[in-house]
Design a protein around this motif. Structure first.
Motif, PDB file in Angstrom:
ATOM      1  N   ARG A 161      74.065  10.922  65.998  1.00  0.00           N
ATOM      2  CA  ARG A 161      74.799  12.189  65.864  1.00  0.00           C
ATOM      3  C   ARG A 161      74.997  12.536  64.388  1.00  0.00           C
ATOM      4  NH1 ARG A 161      78.827  10.657  70.331  1.00  0.00           N
ATOM      5  NH2 ARG A 161      80.049  10.014  68.547  1.00  0.00           N
ATOM      6  N   ILE A 162      75.304  11.549  63.569  1.00  0.00           N
ATOM      7  CA  ILE A 162      75.465  11.796  62.130  1.00  0.00           C
ATOM      8  C   ILE A 162      74.138  12.261  61.543  1.00  0.00           C
ATOM      9  CG2 ILE A 162      75.852  10.675  59.889  1.00  0.00           C
ATOM     10  CD1 ILE A 162      77.968   8.905  61.378  1.00  0.00           C
ATOM     11  N   LYS A 163      73.074  11.596  61.938  1.00  0.00           N
ATOM     12  CA  LYS A 163      71.736  11.968  61.465  1.00  0.00           C
ATOM     13  C   LYS A 163      71.405  13.404  61.881  1.00  0.00           C
ATOM     14  CE  LYS A 163      67.025  10.146  61.569  1.00  0.00           C
ATOM     15  NZ  LYS A 163      66.177   9.046  62.063  1.00  0.00           N
ATOM     16  N   LEU A 164      71.688  13.756  63.138  1.00  0.00           N
ATOM     17  CA  LEU A 164      71.442  15.121  63.619  1.00  0.00           C
ATOM     18  C   LEU A 164      72.283  16.140  62.857  1.00  0.00           C
ATOM     19  CD1 LEU A 164      71.179  14.812  67.503  1.00  0.00           C
ATOM     20  CD2 LEU A 164      69.429  15.655  65.934  1.00  0.00           C
ATOM     21  N   LYS A 165      73.545  15.815  62.661  1.00  0.00           N
ATOM     22  CA  LYS A 165      74.443  16.731  61.948  1.00  0.00           C
ATOM     23  C   LYS A 165      73.914  17.001  60.541  1.00  0.00           C
ATOM     24  CE  LYS A 165      79.072  17.119  60.065  1.00  0.00           C
ATOM     25  NZ  LYS A 165      80.214  16.356  59.607  1.00  0.00           N
ATOM     26  N   ASN A 166      73.534  15.953  59.838  1.00  0.00           N
ATOM     27  CA  ASN A 166      73.018  16.115  58.472  1.00  0.00           C
ATOM     28  C   ASN A 166      71.715  16.906  58.459  1.00  0.00           C
ATOM     29  OD1 ASN A 166      75.186  14.673  57.456  1.00  0.00           O
ATOM     30  ND2 ASN A 166      74.086  12.732  57.422  1.00  0.00           N
ATOM     31  N   CYS A 167      70.848  16.626  59.408  1.00  0.00           N
ATOM     32  CA  CYS A 167      69.575  17.343  59.503  1.00  0.00           C
ATOM     33  C   CYS A 167      69.814  18.827  59.792  1.00  0.00           C
ATOM     34  CB  CYS A 167      68.709  16.714  60.591  1.00  0.00           C
ATOM     35  SG  CYS A 167      67.130  17.557  60.857  1.00  0.00           S
ATOM     36  N   ILE A 168      70.724  19.116  60.731  1.00  0.00           N
ATOM     37  CA  ILE A 168      71.027  20.509  61.084  1.00  0.00           C
ATOM     38  C   ILE A 168      71.609  21.251  59.883  1.00  0.00           C
ATOM     39  CG2 ILE A 168      72.554  21.975  62.482  1.00  0.00           C
ATOM     40  CD1 ILE A 168      72.119  19.859  64.752  1.00  0.00           C
ATOM     41  N   GLN A 169      72.544  20.610  59.183  1.00  0.00           N
ATOM     42  CA  GLN A 169      73.126  21.252  57.998  1.00  0.00           C
ATOM     43  C   GLN A 169      72.053  21.536  56.953  1.00  0.00           C
ATOM     44  OE1 GLN A 169      76.284  18.483  57.010  1.00  0.00           O
ATOM     45  NE2 GLN A 169      77.800  19.726  58.101  1.00  0.00           N
ATOM     46  N   ASN A 173      71.014  25.256  55.703  1.00  0.00           N
ATOM     47  CA  ASN A 173      71.121  25.579  54.273  1.00  0.00           C
ATOM     48  C   ASN A 173      69.783  26.046  53.695  1.00  0.00           C
ATOM     49  OD1 ASN A 173      73.848  24.986  54.207  1.00  0.00           O
ATOM     50  ND2 ASN A 173      73.540  22.892  53.516  1.00  0.00           N
ATOM     51  N   GLN A 174      68.694  25.499  54.225  1.00  0.00           N
ATOM     52  CA  GLN A 174      67.366  25.902  53.751  1.00  0.00           C
ATOM     53  C   GLN A 174      66.970  27.266  54.316  1.00  0.00           C
ATOM     54  OE1 GLN A 174      64.738  22.715  54.846  1.00  0.00           O
ATOM     55  NE2 GLN A 174      65.331  21.448  53.097  1.00  0.00           N
TER      56      GLN A 174
END
Length: 175
Positions: A161-169, A173-174
């Motif tokens: 979930r942390i990995k997904l959250k960081n990837c989504i953010q 942002n991109q």
């Protein structure tokens, strides 16, 4: 074409365009995907039955979310009677207000980012996420089915979930 048929066509168009948002809105208020799918159908029936109350050109999203919120609150009461952990009614109202303020394009951006990030996960992690959040399977059920330790799965799920959250953010942002 008569005015009633035009209004009904406009209503169907609005209802269809808002299905994803209504589903996401209900998903934010209910504990399981099965509850969401069932309740979305109930909301759709209510919206259809009240279609003559909707004024073409007014805010369909606000109107439909208000009806969906009342359905979710009723469902919450049923779940609470069955001793499920549920959100306080004030929190439901706050989540509803926040979800109502999301624009449809922003929701689509987030959905695309989530899809992109899910595809980047390895197959085992993607399977765990799908079982837990799309199918509503508990970690205990998943652990038994896959012969794994529930505590280990809980840790893996937290990390994914942390990995997904960081990837989504990063994706948002991109984009």
């Amino acid at each position: 074409m008569n005015p009633t048929a035009d209004n009904e066509t406009a209503f169907v168009s609005e209802l269809t365009a808002h299905q994803t948002m209504l589903g996401a809105f209900l998903r934010s208020l209910l504990p399981s995907q099965a509850d969401v799918e069932s309740l979305l159908q109930e909301v759709n029936v209510t919206l259809w039955n009240k279609r003559e109350q909707f004024e073409v050109g007014s805010n369909f999203k606000a109107w439909s979310f208000k009806i969906a919120k009342f359905h979710a609150l009723n469902e919450r009461r049923k779940i609470q009677r069955n001793q499920w952990l549920v959100f306080d009614e004030d929190i439901i109202h706050k989540i509803a207000a926040a979800a109502n303020s999301l624009s449809q394009s922003r929701l689509h951006e987030k959905q695309r980012a989530l899809d992109h990030c899910l595809h980047k996960l390895n197959a085992k992690h993607r399977d765990l996420i799908q079982a837990r959040y799309q199918q509503g399977e508990s970690l205990q059920q998943y652990a038994q089915t896959h012969k794994q330790n529930p505590a280990t799965l809980r840790s893996i799920l937290r990390n994914v979930r942390i990995k997904l959250k960081n990837c989504i953010q990063l994706q948002l942002n991109q984009g």
